[in-house]
Structure formats: C-alpha cells, structure tokens
Design an enzyme around this catalytic site. Structure first.
Site, PDB file in Angstrom:
ATOM      1  N   THR A 182      45.102 -44.198  11.380  1.00 23.20           N
ATOM      2  CA  THR A 182      44.869 -42.843  10.917  1.00 23.20           C
ATOM      3  C   THR A 182      44.873 -42.802   9.397  1.00 23.20           C
ATOM      4  O   THR A 182      45.658 -43.493   8.759  1.00 23.20           O
ATOM      5  CB  THR A 182      45.998 -41.934  11.453  1.00 23.20           C
ATOM      6  OG1 THR A 182      45.949 -41.924  12.866  1.00 23.20           O
ATOM      7  CG2 THR A 182      45.866 -40.523  10.921  1.00 23.20           C
ATOM      8  N   ARG A 210      42.377 -37.259  25.134  1.00 24.65           N
ATOM      9  CA  ARG A 210      43.677 -37.227  24.458  1.00 24.65           C
ATOM     10  C   ARG A 210      43.527 -36.786  23.007  1.00 24.65           C
ATOM     11  O   ARG A 210      42.642 -37.234  22.297  1.00 24.65           O
ATOM     12  CB  ARG A 210      44.323 -38.615  24.510  1.00 24.65           C
ATOM     13  CG  ARG A 210      45.684 -38.711  23.827  1.00 24.65           C
ATOM     14  CD  ARG A 210      45.575 -39.340  22.457  1.00 24.65           C
ATOM     15  NE  ARG A 210      46.889 -39.617  21.851  1.00 24.65           N
ATOM     16  CZ  ARG A 210      47.085 -39.996  20.597  1.00 24.65           C
ATOM     17  NH1 ARG A 210      46.047 -40.161  19.800  1.00 24.65           N
ATOM     18  NH2 ARG A 210      48.293 -40.212  20.135  1.00 24.65           N
ATOM     19  N   GLY A 212      45.816 -36.389  19.485  1.00 25.69           N
ATOM     20  CA  GLY A 212      47.087 -36.737  18.867  1.00 25.69           C
ATOM     21  C   GLY A 212      47.549 -35.684  17.877  1.00 25.69           C
ATOM     22  O   GLY A 212      47.104 -34.531  17.891  1.00 25.69           O
ATOM     23  N   ASP A 213      48.414 -36.103  16.968  1.00 23.86           N
ATOM     24  CA  ASP A 213      49.019 -35.150  16.035  1.00 23.86           C
ATOM     25  C   ASP A 213      48.140 -34.833  14.835  1.00 23.86           C
ATOM     26  O   ASP A 213      48.298 -33.784  14.202  1.00 23.86           O
ATOM     27  CB  ASP A 213      50.357 -35.684  15.536  1.00 23.86           C
ATOM     28  CG  ASP A 213      50.194 -36.957  14.710  1.00 23.86           C
ATOM     29  OD1 ASP A 213      49.614 -37.928  15.236  1.00 23.86           O
ATOM     30  OD2 ASP A 213      50.633 -36.995  13.550  1.00 23.86           O
ATOM     31  N   THR A 233      51.033 -40.323  10.216  1.00 23.13           N
ATOM     32  CA  THR A 233      50.345 -41.365  10.980  1.00 23.13           C
ATOM     33  C   THR A 233      51.358 -42.026  11.899  1.00 23.13           C
ATOM     34  O   THR A 233      52.476 -42.317  11.492  1.00 23.13           O
ATOM     35  CB  THR A 233      49.711 -42.427  10.057  1.00 23.13           C
ATOM     36  OG1 THR A 233      49.187 -43.490  10.869  1.00 23.13           O
ATOM     37  CG2 THR A 233      50.706 -43.004   9.072  1.00 23.13           C
ATOM     38  N   GLY A 234      50.972 -42.241  13.154  1.00 25.06           N
ATOM     39  CA  GLY A 234      51.913 -42.885  14.072  1.00 25.06           C
ATOM     40  C   GLY A 234      51.639 -42.514  15.509  1.00 25.06           C
ATOM     41  O   GLY A 234      50.514 -42.164  15.883  1.00 25.06           O
ATOM     42  N   THR A 235      52.673 -42.568  16.331  1.00 22.67           N
ATOM     43  CA  THR A 235      52.555 -42.246  17.750  1.00 22.67           C
ATOM     44  C   THR A 235      52.484 -40.726  17.886  1.00 22.67           C
ATOM     45  O   THR A 235      53.497 -40.035  17.872  1.00 22.67           O
ATOM     46  CB  THR A 235      53.756 -42.806  18.541  1.00 22.67           C
ATOM     47  OG1 THR A 235      54.973 -42.438  17.869  1.00 22.67           O
ATOM     48  CG2 THR A 235      53.682 -44.328  18.602  1.00 22.67           C
TER      49      THR A 235
END
Length: 314
Positions: A182, A210, A212-213, A233-235
């Site tokens: 990201t 899906r 994401g954030d 940035t991440g899960t």
C-alpha cells in the site's frame, strides 16, 4: 507567519530482508521520484491536498509498489483497487473501492471529494463516475506485472485460501520476495493545512470484493487540521476494527497526546492486541512527523522544507 511545509510518504510495511540492501535502491529511487513530485507542488505554494495526491499518483504509476500499475491479484486473478483522500482544512473526503479500469484511483478519490455529492463510491459506480469526470481509463491488464503473477501462484501453491500482505512474504520455498505494499502520503502546506491520501491493490489472493482499510476514512486515511494527517499500511481488517487513523486523532484531541505518543499507543494498545501488523505515517499541524510500525520494516521517505529529503526501510 508562513509555515514550513512537510511531506511524508510510505510504500508499505512488513517483513523486509535486511540482507538485500543492494536490491533496495530501486525502491528508494521510486520513493524519491514521488516525494520530489510532491515537493515541487509545496515549493510553489501548492496545497497539501495537491501534494499528497500527486505523490500517491506517482507511486501508483511505479510497478514496484502495490497500487495502480503493479497491484496484486485477488483470488479471481483480477485486480481490485482502492484509494482515499482527505482534506484536513474542511474534513472533506473522497474514496473509491473495487475498481479495475481507472488508471489512477487516487485521482478519482480526489474527484469524489471535490464533487461533494458522495464520500465513498465503489466498483461500477466509481468507474462510471471516473469516466464522466474525464479521468483516464485502461484495460485491466495494465495493472498486471509478471512478478505479481508469480506472487499469486506461489501463495496459491502454499494455500488456496490464504491471503498475503505484500511485505509479509519473505523468499522461501520458491516463493518470490514480496517487498511491495500500500502507498500513502501526508503533508502540511505553507498555509498550515493538512491532508492525507492512500492507495492500494490490497492483499495477494484476497477474497473477491474485499475492501481493506486504505479507502476507509478514519481507518487507513484521516486528516484534520486540529490534530494530524495519517496514512496507514498493513493488515487492513485490523486497522478497520481499530479505527486506527481516527484513534490517533482522538488520542491527540481528547487525550492531549503528542503525535508520536498517540501513534505508538494506537499500535501497541489497539492494533497489536488485535493481531494486526503494519505501520502508519503522520504529520501534525506544527510539522512534527511520526513513522511507526510493528513489522520488520516500512518503506518511507520524508522532507522538511529547507532540508534534504530522506528515506528509510527498517
């Protein structure tokens, strides 16, 4: 009194091997190209919004990062791209998700914000809006690269139902090194205003549909002149559940915490206990910056007006 501008970007976070420093030059160069594009805008008195959008657009066009050209594949072997922009001066925001024909998702997110009718558009509606606004559309194959295909195949050989953060994959068992992620940027301009922008292709082999954030205002992207501008940035699932970007804002506004402390607390007290991995970049209204992560590394670059740009990975 004129404020001094500040610009920070990230190119993703995760498991990055310190043994391959020589291979990092291309990534540092890519970040510097993007950073310099944003600097040019701020240097001539441009807005924080303009600077973060152009910085992220440059990263979307660089195949080394997981946004735009070079985005990862989902479980259907397609690309689904997300992006968001937020203006700290007005709290206006724009976001799009699950698109696969818009060359630069961040530009469409900016148009959504400026249009004012909606905050968040997705899929066909977002692409129709982009077409109406005259933004460049491409064939979905434009986003594909051979390395991304290898990355998908490697993950699916390992586990058909697994999904992978770009940077979470170290070279092993014939699987390619996934040092991509990201992208995002935050800025303070000379007028004292803040802005944030984030763009992503998501996670390799992610579930179709899906989100994401990154495009979720308050999770992966947030800006408010009273406190800070944040890009994550991440899960993504964990950052959404943590309302991570807004959590930093709230700790600053209601708990009177400085940016660095607020960010560290969000990571250690909220994201990590949920099992989340990744990082955040931020800048406050005084030009203080924070770049923190709980992964092995995070690609990042920054500049203070009057100083030389810098970049780091670990």
């Amino acid at each position: 009194m004129k404020n001094q501008y500040v610009l920070v970007l990230h190119g993703g976070a995760g498991t990055i091997s310190p043994e391959e420093i020589e291979a990092e030059k291309a990534y540092r160069d890519g970040m510097m190209v993007a950073l310099n594009a944003g600097i040019a805008i701020l240097e001539r008195g441009g807005s924080a919004v303009d600077a973060v959008v152009e910085t992220v657009r440059q990263l979307e066009d660089c195949p080394l990062f997981n946004a735009g050209h070079g985005a990862v594949f989902n479980e259907d072997q397609r690309h689904e791209l997300d992006a968001a922009v937020m203006d700290g001066a007005t709290l206006r925001a724009g976001a799009i998700a699950s698109v696969d024909r818009i060359r630069n998702p961040v530009l469409t997110a900016r148009e959504v914000m400026d249009g004012g009718r909606s905050v968040f558009l997705s899929a066909d509606g977002a692409e129709r809006f982009a077409t109406e606004r005259g933004l460049e559309m491409v064939d979905p194959g434009y986003f594909s690269t051979p390395l991304r295909r290898l990355q998908l195949e490697a993950v699916r050989r390992h586990d058909l139902n697994s999904q992978m953060l770009d940077h979470a994959l170290a070279p092993r068992d014939g699987m390619p090194d996934g040092r991509f992620g990201t992208v995002g940027a935050v800025a303070l301009d000379r007028a004292g205003h803040l802005a944030a922008a984030t763009s992503t292709g998501g996670m390799t082999n992610k579930q179709a549909g899906r989100i994401g954030d990154a495009p979720v205002i308050g999770a992966g992207t947030y800006a408010n002149d009273s406190t800070c501008a944040i890009s994550a940035t991440g899960t993504g699932e964990h950052f959404i559940r943590a309302c991570a970007a807004h959590d930093i804002h709230a700790r600053m506004k209601y708990g009177n915490q400085p940016l660095g402390q607020a960010m560290a607390s969000t990571i250690s007290e909220t994201i990590t206990p949920l099992g989340g991995e990744g990082g955040l970049i931020g800048v406050d209204g005084h030009g203080n910056i924070a770049m923190q992560f709980n992964s092995v590394g995070m690609y990042r670059a920054w500049v203070y007006e009057g100083y030389q740009p810098e970049a780091a990975i670990f």
